[in-house]
Design an enzyme around this catalytic site. Structure first.
Site, PDB file in Angstrom:
ATOM      1  N   ARG A 240       0.872  -1.175   0.000  1.00 52.67           N
ATOM      2  CA  ARG A 240       0.000   0.000   0.000  1.00 52.67           C
ATOM      3  C   ARG A 240       0.907   1.221   0.000  1.00 52.67           C
ATOM      4  O   ARG A 240       1.991   1.207   0.596  1.00 52.67           O
ATOM      5  CB  ARG A 240      -0.897   0.031   1.247  1.00 52.67           C
ATOM      6  CG  ARG A 240      -2.050  -0.977   1.245  1.00 52.67           C
ATOM      7  CD  ARG A 240      -3.118  -0.656   0.211  1.00 52.67           C
ATOM      8  NE  ARG A 240      -4.222  -1.617   0.222  1.00 52.67           N
ATOM      9  CZ  ARG A 240      -4.297  -2.708  -0.543  1.00 52.67           C
ATOM     10  NH1 ARG A 240      -3.338  -2.979  -1.401  1.00 52.67           N
ATOM     11  NH2 ARG A 240      -5.353  -3.503  -0.469  1.00 52.67           N
ATOM     12  N   GLU A 269      -3.666   7.455  -3.978  1.00 49.46           N
ATOM     13  CA  GLU A 269      -4.100   6.988  -5.295  1.00 49.46           C
ATOM     14  C   GLU A 269      -5.604   7.153  -5.495  1.00 49.46           C
ATOM     15  O   GLU A 269      -6.351   7.066  -4.524  1.00 49.46           O
ATOM     16  CB  GLU A 269      -3.658   5.530  -5.535  1.00 49.46           C
ATOM     17  CG  GLU A 269      -4.265   4.509  -4.609  1.00 49.46           C
ATOM     18  CD  GLU A 269      -3.661   3.113  -4.826  1.00 49.46           C
ATOM     19  OE1 GLU A 269      -2.437   2.952  -4.787  1.00 49.46           O
ATOM     20  OE2 GLU A 269      -4.459   2.184  -5.024  1.00 49.46           O
ATOM     21  N   HIS A 287      -1.675   0.430  -9.669  1.00 45.32           N
ATOM     22  CA  HIS A 287      -2.253  -0.564  -8.749  1.00 45.32           C
ATOM     23  C   HIS A 287      -2.859  -1.746  -9.518  1.00 45.32           C
ATOM     24  O   HIS A 287      -4.061  -2.013  -9.438  1.00 45.32           O
ATOM     25  CB  HIS A 287      -3.296   0.080  -7.822  1.00 45.32           C
ATOM     26  CG  HIS A 287      -3.530  -0.718  -6.572  1.00 45.32           C
ATOM     27  ND1 HIS A 287      -3.918  -0.163  -5.385  1.00 45.32           N
ATOM     28  CD2 HIS A 287      -3.444  -2.057  -6.330  1.00 45.32           C
ATOM     29  CE1 HIS A 287      -4.057  -1.116  -4.467  1.00 45.32           C
ATOM     30  NE2 HIS A 287      -3.777  -2.277  -5.034  1.00 45.32           N
TER      31      HIS A 287
HETATM   32  C1  8YV Z   1      -7.066  -5.075  -5.470  1.00 44.28           C
HETATM   33  C2  8YV Z   1      -5.117  -5.283  -3.845  1.00 44.28           C
HETATM   34  O1  8YV Z   1      -7.277  -5.215  -6.823  1.00 44.28           O
HETATM   35  O2  8YV Z   1      -5.980  -7.355  -3.130  1.00 44.28           O
HETATM   36  C3  8YV Z   1      -5.466  -6.287  -2.811  1.00 44.28           C
HETATM   37  O3  8YV Z   1      -5.207  -6.015  -1.620  1.00 44.28           O
HETATM   38  O4  8YV Z   1      -4.426  -4.355  -3.578  1.00 44.28           O
HETATM   39  C4  8YV Z   1      -5.627  -5.470  -5.242  1.00 44.28           C
HETATM   40  O5  8YV Z   1      -5.467  -6.818  -5.582  1.00 44.28           O
HETATM   41  C5  8YV Z   1      -7.417  -3.679  -5.075  1.00 44.28           C
HETATM   42  O6  8YV Z   1      -7.196  -3.467  -3.707  1.00 44.28           O
HETATM   43  C6  8YV Z   1      -8.897  -3.351  -5.368  1.00 44.28           C
HETATM   44  O7  8YV Z   1      -9.748  -4.016  -4.501  1.00 44.28           O
END
Ligand code: 8YV
Length: 330
Positions: A240, A269, A287
């Site tokens: 993150r 973001e 992302h």
């Molecule tokens: C998601 C991600 O696509 O799974 C996670 O924690 O960061 C990504 O795979 C994104 O968070 C949208 O939900």
């Protein structure tokens, strides 16, 4: 009998929405509107469950305003958008999508690390700008990836999958730091070694961040940590954005105190810190760690499995397969 009502807060695979319609009255979002907090609260009125993504913030105040909600199902493995304690205090189940995105996300992490290390985006921009007129011995010279030291901060499923790629595919020495050490049986095939954070920062040639984000891990890598890294090292973040102090990172990259960075996640973001955008030695992606078709489908199906089970339907009725707060089931 009235069927439970659920909200699908973002646009997702139509076949998954259809599957939910077999069990529930579904309000979906085919326009993919990003709901404000007020809109989300309004849409959740009368709903027993919500299919959400990392874009929706679920906290105590929202749950208090939507008292019928019994389950929130994240289509993501990370769940920093959900206040888990607030859910548990209100007997609301929360679920995520672990496991199904491990290899895809590790692929992207490794690709970003390589792109940053070998200056691929920078080289492409140079070529497209028509600036490639001749060969020279030091053009885009860069650190090696193979045979170097891979540092992993956060050795969960995805961290281990990156370690496998590095150790078995690229002959890298693997160091990692995590709250807990891996079982020897998991460490051995990778010759992976647990080290303290300071040693990891000082010895890694390529450091990858894959730890979960929370108040405890906010700015895990800030100016003091960057100062300990080798000037020839790279930093890749697929966890993150908030794990890294982006201003400090931009400054280290600008001043040559770090060779390059690969970033798939950002603190604000989809806004990206302009200081990072201004730099050549950063590989940036929006992302997309889990963004393969098969994986995104598996994530959506698992979020749906969770929703169906939580609201008492389907073969796993009562116990969602990836429940984050089992204490709510007593
Ligand atoms: C998601 C991600 O696509 O799974 C996670 O924690 O960061 C990504 O795979 C994104 O968070 C949208 O939900």
């Amino acid at each position: 009998m009235n069927r439970p009502q659920v909200l699908v807060a973002r646009k997702v695979f139509p076949e998954v929405v259809e599957r939910l319609r077999a069990h529930f009255e579904v309000e979906d979002n085919p326009q993919d509107t990003i709901y404000t907090r007020e809109q989300l609260t309004a849409r959740l009125q009368g709903k027993s469950g919500a299919f959400i993504t990392g874009s929706e913030r679920i906290d105590g105040a929202l749950l208090d305003a939507c008292p019928q909600v019994r389950v929130v199902c994240n289509m993501a493995v990370g769940y920093n958008n959900i206040d888990l304690a607030a859910c548990s205090a209100r007997q609301v189940m929360a679920t995520n999508t672990p496991g199904v995105l491990t290899e895809t996300t590790a692929d992207l992490g490794f690709a970003l690390m390589m792109a940053a290390a070998r200056r691929i985006p920078e080289g492409e921009r140079f070529l497209r700008a028509g600036r490639w007129t001749r060969w020279s011995y030091d053009m885009f010279i860069a650190p090696d990836v193979h045979g170097s030291t891979l540092g992993i901060l956060g050795m969960g499923r995805i961290g281990q999958a990156i370690a496998r790629r590095g150790a078995l595919g690229f002959g890298m020495k693997v160091l990692y730091h995590n709250r807990s050490r891996l079982e020897p049986a998991l460490e051995a095939p990778l010759a992976a070694r647990w080290v303290d954070k300071r040693t990891l920062l000082r010895q890694a040639d390529h450091l990858v961040l894959v730890l979960p984000y929370s108040a405890d891990t906010h700015h895990t890598v800030a100016a003091a940590e960057l100062a300990q890294m080798k000037p020839s090292a790279t930093l890749t973040n697929i966890g993150r954005g908030g794990l890294v102090d982006e201003d400090a990172l931009a400054q280290a990259l600008r001043e040559g105190r770090l060779a390059a960075a690969g970033l798939d996640v950002f603190e604000g973001e989809p806004r990206v810190n302009p200081a990072l955008l201004a730099l050549e030695n950063v590989a940036l992606t929006p992302h997309i760690g889990s963004a393969s078709l098969a994986t995104r489908r598996a994530m959506a199906e698992l979020a749906a499995d969770n929703l169906i089970a939580a609201l008492g339907c389907g073969p796993q009725a009562g116990r969602p397969p990836s429940l984050l707060n089992p204490e709510v089931l007593g």
